[in-house]
Design an enzyme around this catalytic site. Structure first.
Site, short mmCIF file in Angstrom:
data_model
loop_
_atom_site.label_atom_id
_atom_site.label_comp_id
_atom_site.label_asym_id
_atom_site.label_seq_id
_atom_site.Cartn_x
_atom_site.Cartn_y
_atom_site.Cartn_z
N SER A 137 0.87 -1.18 0.00
CA SER A 137 0.00 0.00 0.00
C SER A 137 0.91 1.22 0.00
CB SER A 137 -0.85 0.00 1.28
OG SER A 137 -1.46 1.25 1.48
N TYR A 150 -2.52 0.17 10.67
CA TYR A 150 -2.49 -0.32 9.28
C TYR A 150 -1.10 -0.05 8.68
CZ TYR A 150 -3.96 -0.94 4.37
OH TYR A 150 -4.08 -1.37 3.06
N1 LIG Z 1 -8.72 -0.42 -0.78
C1 LIG Z 1 -7.63 0.34 -0.69
O1 LIG Z 1 -7.70 1.58 -0.69
C2 LIG Z 1 -6.27 -0.31 -0.62
C3 LIG Z 1 -5.14 0.51 -0.84
C4 LIG Z 1 -3.88 -0.08 -0.79
C5 LIG Z 1 -3.75 -1.42 -0.54
N2 LIG Z 1 -4.85 -2.19 -0.33
C6 LIG Z 1 -4.65 -3.62 -0.10
O2 LIG Z 1 -5.29 -4.35 -1.13
C7 LIG Z 1 -5.58 -5.67 -0.63
C8 LIG Z 1 -7.02 -6.03 -0.97
O3 LIG Z 1 -7.89 -5.20 -0.22
P1 LIG Z 1 -9.27 -4.63 -0.80
O4 LIG Z 1 -9.15 -3.17 -0.81
O5 LIG Z 1 -9.61 -5.36 -2.03
O6 LIG Z 1 -10.27 -4.99 0.39
P2 LIG Z 1 -11.60 -5.87 0.46
O7 LIG Z 1 -12.54 -5.51 -0.63
O8 LIG Z 1 -12.06 -5.75 1.87
O9 LIG Z 1 -11.06 -7.34 0.20
C9 LIG Z 1 -10.22 -7.95 1.14
C10 LIG Z 1 -10.05 -9.40 0.76
O10 LIG Z 1 -9.18 -10.01 1.73
C11 LIG Z 1 -9.80 -11.17 2.22
N3 LIG Z 1 -9.42 -11.46 3.59
C12 LIG Z 1 -9.52 -10.68 4.68
N4 LIG Z 1 -9.12 -11.35 5.78
C13 LIG Z 1 -8.74 -12.59 5.34
C14 LIG Z 1 -8.25 -13.74 5.98
N5 LIG Z 1 -8.04 -13.78 7.30
N6 LIG Z 1 -7.98 -14.83 5.22
C15 LIG Z 1 -8.19 -14.81 3.88
N7 LIG Z 1 -8.66 -13.76 3.22
C16 LIG Z 1 -8.94 -12.65 3.95
C17 LIG Z 1 -11.30 -10.93 2.09
O11 LIG Z 1 -11.98 -12.17 1.93
P3 LIG Z 1 -12.82 -12.95 3.07
O12 LIG Z 1 -13.37 -11.93 4.01
O13 LIG Z 1 -13.81 -13.68 2.26
O14 LIG Z 1 -11.81 -13.85 3.71
C18 LIG Z 1 -11.36 -10.16 0.78
O15 LIG Z 1 -11.42 -11.03 -0.32
C19 LIG Z 1 -5.28 -5.62 0.87
O16 LIG Z 1 -4.00 -6.17 1.11
C20 LIG Z 1 -5.27 -4.14 1.19
O17 LIG Z 1 -4.51 -3.83 2.32
C21 LIG Z 1 -6.11 -1.67 -0.39
#
Ligand SMILES: NC(=O)c1ccc[n+]([C@@H]2O[C@H](COP(=O)([O-])OP(=O)(O)OC[C@H]3O[C@@H](n4cnc5c(N)ncnc54)[C@H](OP(=O)(O)O)[C@@H]3O)[C@@H](O)[C@H]2O)c1
Length: 229
Positions: A137, A150
């Site tokens: 991130s 975070y």
């Molecule tokens: N959104 C942003 O602004 C942003 C910015 C920079 C980086 N990121 C990173 O991008 C990645 C994806 O996040 P997102 O934004 O797509 O969020 P999201 O829509 O909340 O998706 C998160 C995913 O992670 C899975 N997850 C959470 N806890 C888990 C666990 N214990 N075991 C297995 N899977 C788990 C969830 O699936 P289940 O709940 O079904 O397990 C879901 O598929 C993350 O690493 C996040 O930190 C996001």
């Protein structure tokens, strides 16, 4: 790299960026193995992308090892492993943080990436090739008030990734670090940060990650910021 028929594992593929990556990689003809805890959502996506869905909690090492084993049993190898699963907690000053949730977040963001990388390496070392992609991130690049927990989880994952590069590269295994800026995903279901409406569409970010993978020599570090950031 040509992604057609490449065996790709994605953690946290049930929604958000992981789902968008699955859809983008399916278009390239990759053979997908999708992990997350929400099996119904995964099964639905697996139908759409002709993928294999595996219920896997990344905080449980044995489930992550099972995810890798499923991919290898089905396809005989692992070409790309994407450590994408992650969680976030609403902004709050350090004194107001719920430490249980901070622990949980470190378990998912840091340990999930460590377990995933280990599971991928165990197979990729046998092949002397493979690519591990860690979704970090822009929060791994600067400390932000209200986001210490975070940020700590992502800085720690960056530290792990830098060591992983040095251990894996001599074995022919590439490591790619992705630093996305804000995306409109379910990460923020509990509370939307300021300027959420300006955040990026995860499909756009997934496409940039896929375009990078398709290059002959992908960038080892890719920062993907929103235009207004
Ligand atoms: N959104 C942003 O602004 C942003 C910015 C920079 C980086 N990121 C990173 O991008 C990645 C994806 O996040 P997102 O934004 O797509 O969020 P999201 O829509 O909340 O998706 C998160 C995913 O992670 C899975 N997850 C959470 N806890 C888990 C666990 N214990 N075991 C297995 N899977 C788990 C969830 O699936 P289940 O709940 O079904 O397990 C879901 O598929 C993350 O690493 C996040 O930190 C996001």
């Amino acid at each position: 790299m040509n992604l057609k028929d490449k065996v790709v594992v994605i953690t946290g593929a049930s929604r958000g960026l992981g789902k968008a990556l699955a859809l983008a990689l399916a278009k390239e003809g990759a053979k997908l193995v999708l992990g997350a805890r929400s099996k119904n959502e995964l099964d639905e996506l697996a139908k759409q992308t002709d993928a294999v869905a595996v219920a896997a909690d990344v905080t449980r090492e044995e489930e992550v090892l099972d995810l890798a084993e499923t991919a290898v049993n089905k396809f005989g190898r692992l070409d790309i492993w994407i450590n994408n699963a992650g969680m976030w907690i609403p902004h709050g000053l350090i004194v107001s943080l719920d430490m249980k949730r901070v622990h949980e977040m470190v378990e998912v963001n840091l340990f999930g990436t460590i377990y995933g990388s280990k599971a991928a390496l165990l197979q990729m070392q046998k092949q002397h090739k493979g690519t591990i992609v860690n979704i970090l991130s822009t929060s791994a690049l600067e400390g932000r008030a209200g986001s210490s927990g975070y940020g700590a989880s992502k800085f720690a994952t960056l530290g792990f990734t830098k060591a992983l590069v040095k251990e894996a590269e001599p074995e022919g295994i590439h490591v790619i670090a992705i630093y996305p800026g804000g995306m409109r995903t379910h990460l923020f279901d509990e509370s939307k940060p300021e300027n959420y409406q300006d955040y990026m569409d995860p499909a756009e970010v997934a496409q940039k990650i896929v375009e990078n993978l398709k290059q002959e020599e992908p960038e080892a570090e890719l920062i993907i910021k929103r235009k207004t950031a």
